[in-house]
Design an enzyme around this catalytic site. Structure first.
Site, PDB file in Angstrom:
ATOM      1  N   ASP A   2      -9.774  -5.339  -4.339  1.00  0.00           N
ATOM      2  CA  ASP A   2      -9.221  -4.370  -3.388  1.00  0.00           C
ATOM      3  C   ASP A   2     -10.167  -3.177  -3.271  1.00  0.00           C
ATOM      4  OD1 ASP A   2      -7.665  -2.458  -1.996  1.00  0.00           O
ATOM      5  OD2 ASP A   2      -5.814  -3.251  -2.853  1.00  0.00           O
ATOM      6  N   HIS A  42      -7.564  -5.957  -0.055  1.00  0.00           N
ATOM      7  CA  HIS A  42      -6.364  -5.144   0.064  1.00  0.00           C
ATOM      8  C   HIS A  42      -5.253  -5.880   0.826  1.00  0.00           C
ATOM      9  CE1 HIS A  42      -4.108  -1.444  -0.040  1.00  0.00           C
ATOM     10  NE2 HIS A  42      -4.077  -1.317   1.257  1.00  0.00           N
ATOM     11  N   SER A  99       0.825  -1.197   0.000  1.00  0.00           N
ATOM     12  CA  SER A  99       0.000   0.000   0.000  1.00  0.00           C
ATOM     13  C   SER A  99       0.869   1.260   0.000  1.00  0.00           C
ATOM     14  CB  SER A  99      -0.968  -0.047   1.186  1.00  0.00           C
ATOM     15  OG  SER A  99      -2.031   0.845   1.020  1.00  0.00           O
TER      16      SER A  99
END
Length: 252
Positions: free
Chosen positions: A224, A252, A95
Site C-alpha cells: 500500500d 491500496h 481507507s
C-alpha cells in the site's frame, strides 16, 4: 435520489438496495458510494441489504461549508443509520471510511452493529508525531493539500497510479477504473476534499479501537503506497476482538 437531511441541514445521499442483514459501505477520500458498486452488486446477489452513502462534500451529498471533519462524518452516519433503522449491521470501511467506521461503532453503534471490516484503513493514526514516530510526515499531506486545493483536476487524474499500484513493474493501467476514480473525485467539493485531508491524516482512532468489542477484521495490502501497511498490525493489536489478514504485493 435518496437523501436525508442531517441536523445542520446538509443533505446526505445514499443507496439502499435489497433486504436481509444490512451491510453498510464507507468509501475512501475523495470518492463516493459508487466506489463500492461491484461489492454492492455481489452482496445483493447473496441476499444482503446493501447501503452506501456519499460522505458530506463528496459525490451527490451536499457541499456544506463546515463539518468536514471526522466527528461530523460519524454524526452523519449515526443519523443515517437511525433513519434507516439499521440493526445487526456489518459496516465495511476503506481507507478514510475505515476510520469513519471504527469511530461510528465506538461512539454510536452500540446495539446496531454486529461486526466490522477495516480495509486499508487510516487507523489508528497516519500522521508522524511523537506518539507515532513511523507515521507519514506532514509534508506529504501538505503536498496532497496543494495538489487538491489548487490543481485538483490534474492531481486527481494522476493520483490513482499509486493508489492502484500501477507504477509497479508489470502493472497495466486500467483506463476505465482510472477515469471512474477521477469522475468520483471531481463530483465533490474542493473545500471538503481539502479539509478532509486533515480528517484522515490527523484523526487519532486509538481509543476508538480499544473500545470496540465486536469482531473486527483488518485487511491491508503490504504494498500500500497510500496508507502504509504498518498501520494494520497496530490497529489489530489495539482491538479487543480483531483479526489481521495481510495481502503480499497488494496496493491500496
Amino acid at each position: 435520489m435518496s437523501t436525508i437531511k442531517v441536523k445542520d441541514g446538509t443533505e446526505i445521499y445514499y443507496k439502499d438496495w435489497g433486504t436481509g442483514q444490512p451491510i453498510v459501505f464507507h468509501h475512501g477520500w475523495p470518492l463516493s458510494a459508487d466506489d463500492w458498486d461491484a461489492q454492492m452488486m455481489f452482496f445483493l446477489a447473496q441476499g444482503y441489504r446493501v447501503i452506501a452513502h456519499d460522505r458530506r462534500g463528496h459525490g451527490r451529498s451536499g457541499q456544506s461549508a463546515n463539518g468536514n471533519d471526522m466527528d461530523t462524518y460519524v454524526a452523519d452516519i449515526a443519523e443515517l443509520t437511525a433513519a434507516l433503522d439499521l440493526k445487526d449491521a456489518i459496516h465495511i470501511g476503506h481507507s478514510t471510511g475505515g476510520g469513519e467506521v471504527i469511530r461510528y461503532v465506538a461512539k454510536h453503534g452500540k446495539g446496531r452493529v454486529a461486526k466490522t471490516v477495516l480495509i486499508s484503513a487510516v487507523t489508528p493514526i497516519m500522521i508522524k508525531n511523537e506518539h507515532n514516530p513511523d507515521g507519514v510526515p506532514m509534508n506529504v499531506f501538505d503536498e496532497i493539500r496543494q495538489g487538491t486545493g489548487f490543481n485538483r483536476a490534474q492531481f486527481f487524474y494522476d493520483f490513482p497510479i499509486a493508489f492502484y499500484g500501477w507504477n509497479r513493474e508489470g502493472a497495466t493501467v486500467q483506463e476505465g477504473i482510472k477515469h471512474n476514480w477521477w469522475r468520483q473525485g471531481m463530483m465533490g467539493s474542493v473545500k471538503a476534499h481539502y479539509e478532509g485531508i486533515k480528517a484522515f491524516s490527523e484523526s487519532d482512532f486509538t481509543e476508538d479501537l480499544k473500545s470496540v468489542e465486536i469482531p473486527v477484521l483488518v485487511l491491508h495490502g503490504e504494498d500500500d503506497q497510500i496508507v502504509p501497511f504498518n498501520q494494520a498490525p497496530k490497529a489489530a493489536e489495539l482491538l479487543p476482538n480483531g483479526k489481521l489478514i495481510a495481502y503480499p504485493g497488494f496496493p491500496h
